[in-house]
Structures are given as structure tokens and as C-alpha cells.
Design an enzyme around this catalytic site. Structure first.
Site, mmCIF file in Angstrom:
data_model
loop_
_atom_site.group_PDB
_atom_site.id
_atom_site.type_symbol
_atom_site.label_atom_id
_atom_site.label_comp_id
_atom_site.label_asym_id
_atom_site.label_seq_id
_atom_site.Cartn_x
_atom_site.Cartn_y
_atom_site.Cartn_z
ATOM 1 N N HIS A 192 -6.848 2.726 0.988
ATOM 2 C CA HIS A 192 -6.397 3.095 2.337
ATOM 3 C C HIS A 192 -7.061 4.434 2.606
ATOM 4 C CE1 HIS A 192 -2.819 3.687 5.293
ATOM 5 N NE2 HIS A 192 -3.663 4.695 5.467
ATOM 6 N N CYS A 231 0.480 3.412 3.160
ATOM 7 C CA CYS A 231 1.196 2.824 4.307
ATOM 8 C C CYS A 231 2.682 3.152 4.222
ATOM 9 C CB CYS A 231 0.997 1.311 4.352
ATOM 10 S SG CYS A 231 -0.565 0.793 5.086
ATOM 11 N N HIS A 280 -8.638 7.828 2.884
ATOM 12 C CA HIS A 280 -8.171 9.211 2.728
ATOM 13 C C HIS A 280 -9.340 10.069 2.298
ATOM 14 C CE1 HIS A 280 -7.826 7.220 -1.184
ATOM 15 N NE2 HIS A 280 -8.046 8.412 -1.732
ATOM 16 N N ASN A 302 -13.633 8.709 -1.650
ATOM 17 C CA ASN A 302 -13.994 7.642 -2.579
ATOM 18 C C ASN A 302 -13.904 6.304 -1.840
ATOM 19 O OD1 ASN A 302 -14.182 9.478 -4.821
ATOM 20 N ND2 ASN A 302 -11.949 9.552 -4.823
ATOM 21 N N HIS A 357 -3.968 1.305 8.399
ATOM 22 C CA HIS A 357 -4.490 0.820 7.111
ATOM 23 C C HIS A 357 -5.945 0.375 7.283
ATOM 24 C CE1 HIS A 357 -4.227 -0.742 3.009
ATOM 25 N NE2 HIS A 357 -5.024 -1.701 3.450
ATOM 26 N N CYS A 384 0.835 -1.202 0.000
ATOM 27 C CA CYS A 384 0.000 0.000 0.000
ATOM 28 C C CYS A 384 0.874 1.259 0.000
ATOM 29 C CB CYS A 384 -0.921 -0.025 1.222
ATOM 30 S SG CYS A 384 -1.819 1.508 1.466
HETATM 31 P P1 5GP Z 1 -8.701 7.830 -4.959
HETATM 32 O O1 5GP Z 1 -8.304 6.517 -4.344
HETATM 33 O O2 5GP Z 1 -9.358 8.768 -3.973
HETATM 34 O O3 5GP Z 1 -9.506 7.675 -6.208
HETATM 35 O O4 5GP Z 1 -7.376 8.554 -5.463
HETATM 36 C C1 5GP Z 1 -6.133 8.410 -4.841
HETATM 37 C C2 5GP Z 1 -5.397 9.733 -4.899
HETATM 38 O O5 5GP Z 1 -4.108 9.528 -4.390
HETATM 39 C C3 5GP Z 1 -5.234 10.307 -6.330
HETATM 40 O O6 5GP Z 1 -5.743 11.639 -6.359
HETATM 41 C C4 5GP Z 1 -3.729 10.255 -6.572
HETATM 42 O O7 5GP Z 1 -3.260 11.360 -7.333
HETATM 43 C C5 5GP Z 1 -3.158 10.236 -5.165
HETATM 44 N N1 5GP Z 1 -1.898 9.503 -5.061
HETATM 45 C C6 5GP Z 1 -1.675 8.232 -5.499
HETATM 46 N N2 5GP Z 1 -0.406 7.860 -5.228
HETATM 47 C C7 5GP Z 1 0.176 8.925 -4.615
HETATM 48 C C8 5GP Z 1 1.493 9.134 -4.097
HETATM 49 O O8 5GP Z 1 2.385 8.280 -4.158
HETATM 50 N N3 5GP Z 1 1.736 10.341 -3.531
HETATM 51 C C9 5GP Z 1 0.786 11.322 -3.443
HETATM 52 N N4 5GP Z 1 1.158 12.474 -2.871
HETATM 53 N N5 5GP Z 1 -0.458 11.151 -3.934
HETATM 54 C C10 5GP Z 1 -0.763 9.967 -4.502
HETATM 55 ZN ZN ZN Z 2 -2.325 1.278 3.656
#
Ligand code: 5GP
Ligand code: ZN
Length: 107
Positions: free
Chosen positions: A92, A8, A94, A83, A47, A5
Site C-alpha cells: 500500500h 488501510c 507509502h 519500496n 489503497h 491491509c
Molecule cells: P516497506 O513495505 O517499505 O518495506 O516497509 C513497511 C514499513 O511499514 C516498515 O518500515 C514497517 O516497520 C512499517 N510498518 C509495518 N506495519 C506497521 C504498523 O502496523 N504500524 C506502523 N506504524 N508501521 C508499520
Molecule cells: Zn491498503
């Protein structure tokens, strides 16, 4: 901790992600692909998959951290987006904090 993840790994400090804010149960950092002038992610240290699994304390802390950011930065309007399940890319929990967005938009 889930080894596969990305959030994580960020929580553990295994990436070069800059942590903007930290509270007992959460960290905050900028989304890597911003969709608004201010696009932060409020992320649980634990997580937990999504809102369907979250405990009350963590969910309440998300509210406190989000409103605290808006107040500290004097952000007049913001959106919180969560989401869950198949609607999410990172499984995870957010919440997206989207600041300086207009009320005139499609979604
Ligand atoms: P969701 O799961 O809400 O659809 O989107 C996940 C969000 O996490 C996306 O907006 C993506 O740009 C962001 N994201 C994914 N991987 C990373 C990462 O490694 N670093 C950061 N800062 N944001 C991330
Ligand atoms: Zn996680």
C-alpha cells in the site's frame, strides 16, 4: 479499502496509531520500527499498490507533505525512500521520511 491491509486499517482508524498529519489524500504516522531518529511514513488514504500505479496528484502531494514536514520542523537533511513491488513489505503506497540522517552512509 483492502480488509487485509494494515495501512488501510490505519487509514480507517481501526488501530491506535497516532496520525501526525493529514492532507486531502495522505496521512502521516511514525514507523513502528524506526531506522532513523525521525522515521515517518507518508501513506496514501487510497489503497494504491506503489509508484507504478499512483496518480500524479497523490504523488505530488507526497512531495508537498514531505517538504512541508522538513520545513515545519526545520530538518536540515532528510531522505525519502519508496519500496515498490517485491522490494516492499506493505503493498500500500507509502514513502519513508527519514530525518536527521547523515550523508555518510552506505545506502
Ligand atoms: P516497506 O513495505 O517499505 O518495506 O516497509 C513497511 C514499513 O511499514 C516498515 O518500515 C514497517 O516497520 C512499517 N510498518 C509495518 N506495519 C506497521 C504498523 O502496523 N504500524 C506502523 N506504524 N508501521 C508499520
Ligand atoms: Zn491498503
Amino acid at each position: 479499502m483492502n480488509e487485509d491491509c494494515i495501512f488501510c486499517r490505519i487509514v480507517k482508524g481501526e488501530t491506535d496509531t497516532k496520525i501526525i498529519k493529514e492532507s486531502e489524500r495522505l496521512i502521516v504516522f511514525k514507523d513502528i520500527s524506526p531506522q532513523a531518529p525521525i522515521h515517518l511514513l507518508i501513506v496514501a488514504k487510497k489503497h494504491i499498490q506503489d509508484i507504478t500505479r499512483i496518480d500524479e496528484e497523490t504523488w505530488n502531494e507526497i512531495k508537498d507533505v514531505a517538504t512541508g514536514i522538513a520545513k515545519a520542523r526545520s530538518i536540515p537533511g532528510f531522505r525519502l525512500v519508496h519500496n515498490a513491488g517485491d522490494a516492499s513489505l506493505v503493498k500500500h503506497i507509502h514513502v519513508h521520511f527519514l530525518g536527521e540522517v547523515s550523508g555518510e552512509r552506505k545506502l
